[in-house]
Design an enzyme around this catalytic site. Structure first.
Site, PDB file in Angstrom:
ATOM      1  N   LYS A 156       0.900  -1.205   0.126  1.00 16.38           N
ATOM      2  CA  LYS A 156       0.047   0.001   0.114  1.00 16.38           C
ATOM      3  C   LYS A 156       0.859   1.187   0.192  1.00 16.38           C
ATOM      4  CE  LYS A 156      -2.109  -1.149   3.788  1.00 16.38           C
ATOM      5  NZ  LYS A 156      -3.002  -0.959   4.825  1.00 16.38           N
ATOM      6  N   CYS A 157       1.702   1.309  -0.797  1.00 12.86           N
ATOM      7  CA  CYS A 157       2.849   2.503  -0.966  1.00 12.86           C
ATOM      8  C   CYS A 157       2.885   3.060  -2.322  1.00 12.86           C
ATOM      9  CB  CYS A 157       4.347   1.843  -0.648  1.00 12.86           C
ATOM     10  SG  CYS A 157       5.309   2.860  -0.601  1.00 12.86           S
ATOM     11  N   GLY A 158       3.139   4.291  -2.387  1.00 12.40           N
ATOM     12  CA  GLY A 158       3.160   4.720  -3.621  1.00 12.40           C
ATOM     13  C   GLY A 158       4.310   4.214  -4.408  1.00 12.40           C
ATOM     14  N   PHE A 159       4.877   3.587  -4.081  1.00 12.59           N
ATOM     15  CA  PHE A 159       6.124   2.922  -4.847  1.00 12.59           C
ATOM     16  C   PHE A 159       5.522   1.414  -5.153  1.00 12.59           C
ATOM     17  CE2 PHE A 159       8.595   5.832  -2.576  1.00 12.59           C
ATOM     18  CZ  PHE A 159       9.191   6.757  -3.589  1.00 12.59           C
ATOM     19  N   THR A 160       4.526   0.994  -4.762  1.00 12.97           N
ATOM     20  CA  THR A 160       3.980  -0.529  -5.216  1.00 12.97           C
ATOM     21  C   THR A 160       4.164  -0.737  -6.532  1.00 12.97           C
ATOM     22  OG1 THR A 160       2.646  -0.459  -2.882  1.00 12.97           O
ATOM     23  CG2 THR A 160       2.182  -2.085  -4.475  1.00 12.97           C
TER      24      THR A 160
END
Length: 181
Positions: free
Chosen positions: A61-65
């Site tokens: 659940k990360c912007g980098f996912t």
């Protein structure tokens, strides 16, 4: 006579369990890890001897996912050349799903992840898994966020680390991988 046989057998076992390309296993890879959503354990030295490794702490659940997609593409492109991407889910930055089966399903369904993924671990601070303590010490850099990357050469040494902002298709990462392949 029995003592000699025993010592020879013991020496052979010790040599076999600590070898990496015919040498002692480098400390950074002298770890046994559990596969994600499984009871199966993997001895990193035995499984990845002579391979180039890209070790990444991941989160669902990360912007980098979306980097999962690029990591899988990189793995598929370079695995026959000896590159293995190893994913280690972590909730250190509070962006990982709770259960391992959720993580595994999320990675496969949304990004087609087939590269090896291991159990959720801590990657920073005093409670970091010993693997990540070794990586941070050898690279002189701990993960600052999710999708921090460590590049390990065929001899089992960390040769470079990359920030979360370095995408799997970046020239700097790909050039570094090519140098050690």
């Amino acid at each position: 006579m029995k003592t000699g046989k025993y010592l020879f057998t013991l020496a052979a076992i010790l040599f076999a369990t600590h070898s990496f390309s015919g040498q002692k296993c480098p400390e950074v890879l002298d770890h046994e890890m559990r596969k994600l959503g499984s009871s199966e354990r993997v001895k990193l030295c035995e499984a990845y001897s002579g391979k180039v490794l890209l070790v990444v702490n991941t989160a669902s659940k990360c912007g980098f996912t979306p980097q999962f997609e690029g990591l899988e593409k990189l793995y598929q492109e370079k695995k026959d050349d000896g590159l293995v991407v190893l994913g280690f889910p972590s909730n250190d930055f509070r962006q990982e799903l709770g259960q391992e089966d959720e993580i595994q399903n999320f990675c496969r369904v949304n990004y087609g992840v087939n590269f090896p993924m291991f159990s959720k671990i801590k990657v920073r601070g005093d409670e970091a898994h010993p693997l990540y303590k070794d990586l941070a010490q050898e690279a002189d850099a701990a993960p600052r966020w999710n999708f921090y990357k460590y590049l390990i050469n065929r001899d089992g040494r960390v040769v470079e680390s990359f920030s979360s902002f370095t995408s799997p298709d970046s020239d700097s990462l790909r050039e570094a991988i090519e140098r050690v392949l």
